[in-house]
Motif scaffolding. Structure first.
Motif, PDB file in Angstrom:
ATOM      1  N   CYS A   1      -2.092  14.583   5.936  1.00  0.00           N
ATOM      2  CA  CYS A   1      -2.087  13.129   6.010  1.00  0.00           C
ATOM      3  C   CYS A   1      -3.499  12.624   5.737  1.00  0.00           C
ATOM      4  CB  CYS A   1      -1.572  12.630   7.354  1.00  0.00           C
ATOM      5  SG  CYS A   1      -2.456  13.237   8.796  1.00  0.00           S
ATOM      6  N   ASN A   2      -3.552  11.418   5.244  1.00  0.00           N
ATOM      7  CA  ASN A   2      -4.821  10.818   4.842  1.00  0.00           C
ATOM      8  C   ASN A   2      -4.730   9.318   5.086  1.00  0.00           C
ATOM      9  OD1 ASN A   2      -5.777   9.232   2.109  1.00  0.00           O
ATOM     10  ND2 ASN A   2      -7.364  10.601   2.903  1.00  0.00           N
ATOM     11  N   ALA A   3      -5.828   8.731   5.518  1.00  0.00           N
ATOM     12  CA  ALA A   3      -5.793   7.297   5.778  1.00  0.00           C
ATOM     13  C   ALA A   3      -7.178   6.683   5.583  1.00  0.00           C
ATOM     14  CB  ALA A   3      -5.309   7.026   7.199  1.00  0.00           C
ATOM     15  N   ALA A   4      -7.177   5.465   5.122  1.00  0.00           N
ATOM     16  CA  ALA A   4      -8.399   4.681   5.003  1.00  0.00           C
ATOM     17  C   ALA A   4      -8.481   3.817   6.261  1.00  0.00           C
ATOM     18  CB  ALA A   4      -8.355   3.809   3.760  1.00  0.00           C
ATOM     19  N   ILE A   5      -9.497   4.097   7.089  1.00  0.00           N
ATOM     20  CA  ILE A   5      -9.575   3.481   8.406  1.00  0.00           C
ATOM     21  C   ILE A   5     -10.900   2.748   8.577  1.00  0.00           C
ATOM     22  CG2 ILE A   5      -9.638   3.952  10.886  1.00  0.00           C
ATOM     23  CD1 ILE A   5      -7.817   6.356  10.357  1.00  0.00           C
ATOM     24  N   SER A   6     -10.792   1.533   9.080  1.00  0.00           N
ATOM     25  CA  SER A   6     -11.991   0.748   9.369  1.00  0.00           C
ATOM     26  C   SER A   6     -12.294   0.825  10.856  1.00  0.00           C
ATOM     27  CB  SER A   6     -11.777  -0.704   8.955  1.00  0.00           C
ATOM     28  OG  SER A   6     -11.627  -0.809   7.558  1.00  0.00           O
TER      29      SER A   6
ATOM     30  N   ASP B   1     -13.871   4.299   6.199  1.00  0.00           N
ATOM     31  CA  ASP B   1     -13.988   5.681   5.756  1.00  0.00           C
ATOM     32  C   ASP B   1     -12.615   6.262   5.473  1.00  0.00           C
ATOM     33  OD1 ASP B   1     -16.602   5.778   7.982  1.00  0.00           O
ATOM     34  OD2 ASP B   1     -16.868   6.471   5.919  1.00  0.00           O
ATOM     35  N   ASP B   2     -12.621   7.360   4.777  1.00  0.00           N
ATOM     36  CA  ASP B   2     -11.409   8.087   4.430  1.00  0.00           C
ATOM     37  C   ASP B   2     -11.300   9.295   5.355  1.00  0.00           C
ATOM     38  OD1 ASP B   2      -9.928   9.577   1.562  1.00  0.00           O
ATOM     39  OD2 ASP B   2      -9.358   7.696   2.521  1.00  0.00           O
ATOM     40  N   TYR B   3     -10.151   9.456   5.990  1.00  0.00           N
ATOM     41  CA  TYR B   3      -9.979  10.546   6.950  1.00  0.00           C
ATOM     42  C   TYR B   3      -8.802  11.426   6.557  1.00  0.00           C
ATOM     43  CZ  TYR B   3     -13.185   7.960   9.942  1.00  0.00           C
ATOM     44  OH  TYR B   3     -14.283   7.313  10.438  1.00  0.00           O
TER      45      TYR B   3
END
Length: 122
Positions: free
Chosen positions: A94-99, A109-111
């Motif tokens: 899984c991948n997410a762009a989180i502020s 950032d991208d996690y």
């Protein structure tokens, strides 16, 4: 911020699995959430995407079989996989762009999650 993926396992062809991924930590907002996979000897590929508004997109190879969804209240994303095929065998990430809110303001950032193995036997 961490992403924790779960739900992988061994399943026979034609079977189903549901992957889950939950984000935790200093989260102000989550933008797109994605599932990628990497089969042995192959490059990592994007499987499915869901935006913060719930718009979804899928790789051609999984359309009609996989469904991505999210629960914004739980900071979670899911991947329902049906009619699994041996060629779906891979490590799923899984991948997410989180502020996050920092002293300097919002930082995006991208996690990535740690990966969960899906094995489909024929």
């Amino acid at each position: 911020v961490q992403l924790q993926a779960s739900g992988g396992g061994l399943v026979q062809a034609g079977g189903s699995l549901r992957l889950s991924c939950a984000a935790s930590g200093n989260i102000f907002s989550i933008n797109a959430m994605n599932w990628y996979r990497q089969a042995p000897g192959k490059l990592r590929e994007l499987v499915a995407t869901i935006t913060s508004n719930g718009i979804t997109n899928y790789a051609e190879s999984v359309k009609g079989r996989f469904t991505i969804s999210r629960d914004n209240a739980k900071n979670a994303v899911y991947l329902q996989m049906n009619s699994l095929k041996p060629e779906d065998t891979a490590v799923f990430y899984c991948n997410a762009a989180i502020s996050s809110l920092t002293r300097a303001g919002l930082r995006r950032d991208d996690y990535w999650g740690q990966g969960t193995l899906v094995t489909v036997s024929s």
